[in-house]
Design an enzyme around this catalytic site. Structure first.
Site, PDB file in Angstrom:
ATOM      1  CB  SER A  66      -0.945   0.009   1.210  1.00  0.00           C
ATOM      2  OG  SER A  66      -0.206   0.028   2.422  1.00  0.00           O
ATOM      3  NE  ARG A  89     -11.448  -7.702 -19.143  1.00  0.00           N
ATOM      4  CZ  ARG A  89     -12.681  -7.934 -18.712  1.00  0.00           C
ATOM      5  NH1 ARG A  89     -13.649  -7.090 -18.987  1.00  0.00           N
ATOM      6  NH2 ARG A  89     -12.952  -8.995 -17.980  1.00  0.00           N
ATOM      7  NE  ARG A 150     -18.048   2.632 -33.134  1.00  0.00           N
ATOM      8  CZ  ARG A 150     -18.011   2.935 -31.828  1.00  0.00           C
ATOM      9  NH1 ARG A 150     -17.010   3.673 -31.367  1.00  0.00           N
ATOM     10  NH2 ARG A 150     -18.948   2.523 -31.018  1.00  0.00           N
ATOM     11  NE  ARG A 177      -2.295  -7.357 -19.733  1.00  0.00           N
ATOM     12  CZ  ARG A 177      -3.342  -7.997 -20.216  1.00  0.00           C
ATOM     13  NH1 ARG A 177      -3.146  -9.070 -20.985  1.00  0.00           N
ATOM     14  NH2 ARG A 177      -4.578  -7.589 -19.961  1.00  0.00           N
TER      15      ARG A 177
END
Length: 257
Positions: A66, A89, A150, A177
């Site tokens: 934290s 996400r 689009r 990632r």
């Protein structure tokens, strides 16, 4: 069709992040007096740097994460809309993205070229892109508004995405990632983001490595990178801290630079 390269730009980051994080964390233990040093009065000496690294590393190892939420970074990402769909996400971040409702691509659809395995794949993809661009252009010429036209745009349509998150969330994003199973485009972006964050706060980010040894370009120590990258030149944490002290002089702590 316009081919766009992926890019990562650091827009803003907490100034003197490690110094600020130590100042904040010391409040938990009423140990502010331990930051006083006979060699300097601004935390810029080697003794202070070693103390700071040991203290913050202890917090990280104890999962006292934290504390690291007090430091923040904003990045500007240029990538395709398939990757932006993945990026947003991540919950604990703020996003602003270019909108296909209001942008009219009347000078060619901007695309980020995929990582092809074969020439045959690329040939098929290019054929699809030219057909898509032809359909989109005809719709605009016929008076179709961009927000309707689009719907023929491909997933690889280029987009600009601004992302702001605290260091704890950036660490979480990078852990996911940089992993081997992540999409190759998002791994490339994550590596560029990691390069920037480890420069500004090595104590919190320099362990996000994997299997690939490199040599520090300054002192020659063996260090590690998250993924293989033939063009990657790295500096070890100790040399980085020396460089950062020279660059910013440990100015009075400000929340954002």
């Amino acid at each position: 069709m316009r081919e766009i390269e992926q890019q990562v730009e650091l827009v803003q980051i907490t100034a003197n992040a490690e110094h600020m994080l130590e100042c904040i964390a010391r409040v938990c233990y009423s140990s502010e007096s331990r930051m006083q040093c006979d060699d300097c009065n601004d935390g810029s000496c080697k003794k202070c740097a070693a103390r700071r690294t040991k203290f913050l590393s202890g917090l990280k190892n104890k999962h006292h994460d934290s504390i690291f939420e007090h430091a923040v970074a904003t990045f500007k990402l240029t990538t395709d809309r398939g990757i932006t769909h993945e990026f947003v996400r991540h919950r604990l971040a703020s996003y602003t993205q270019s909108s296909t409702r209001y942008i009219k691509y009347d000078d060619g659809i901007p695309v980020v070229v995929p990582f092809f395995r074969t020439e045959a794949e690329e040939k098929i993809w290019r054929g699809a892109m030219y057909a898509t661009e032809n359909a989109y252009t005809k719709m605009l010429a016929g008076g179709t508004p961009p927000q309707i036209a689009r719907d023929v745009l491909p997933t690889c349509t280029a987009a600009t995405l601004f992302v702001t998150a605290n260091f704890r969330e950036w660490r979480h994003i990078l852990q996911l990632r940089l992993a081997a199973g992540a999409h190759p485009k998002i791994r490339t972006l994550a590596l560029s983001i990691w390069r920037q964050l480890v420069l500004h706060c090595p104590v919190y980010f320099d362990d996000l490595n994997s299997k690939f040894p490199l040599k520090c370009v300054e002192c020659g120590r063996t260090i590690w990178a998250p993924i293989k990258d033939a063009d990657l030149e790295m500096t070890c944490s100790q040399c980085l801290r020396e460089e950062m002290r020279e660059m910013n002089g440990f100015n009075p702590v400000r929340y954002m630079d």
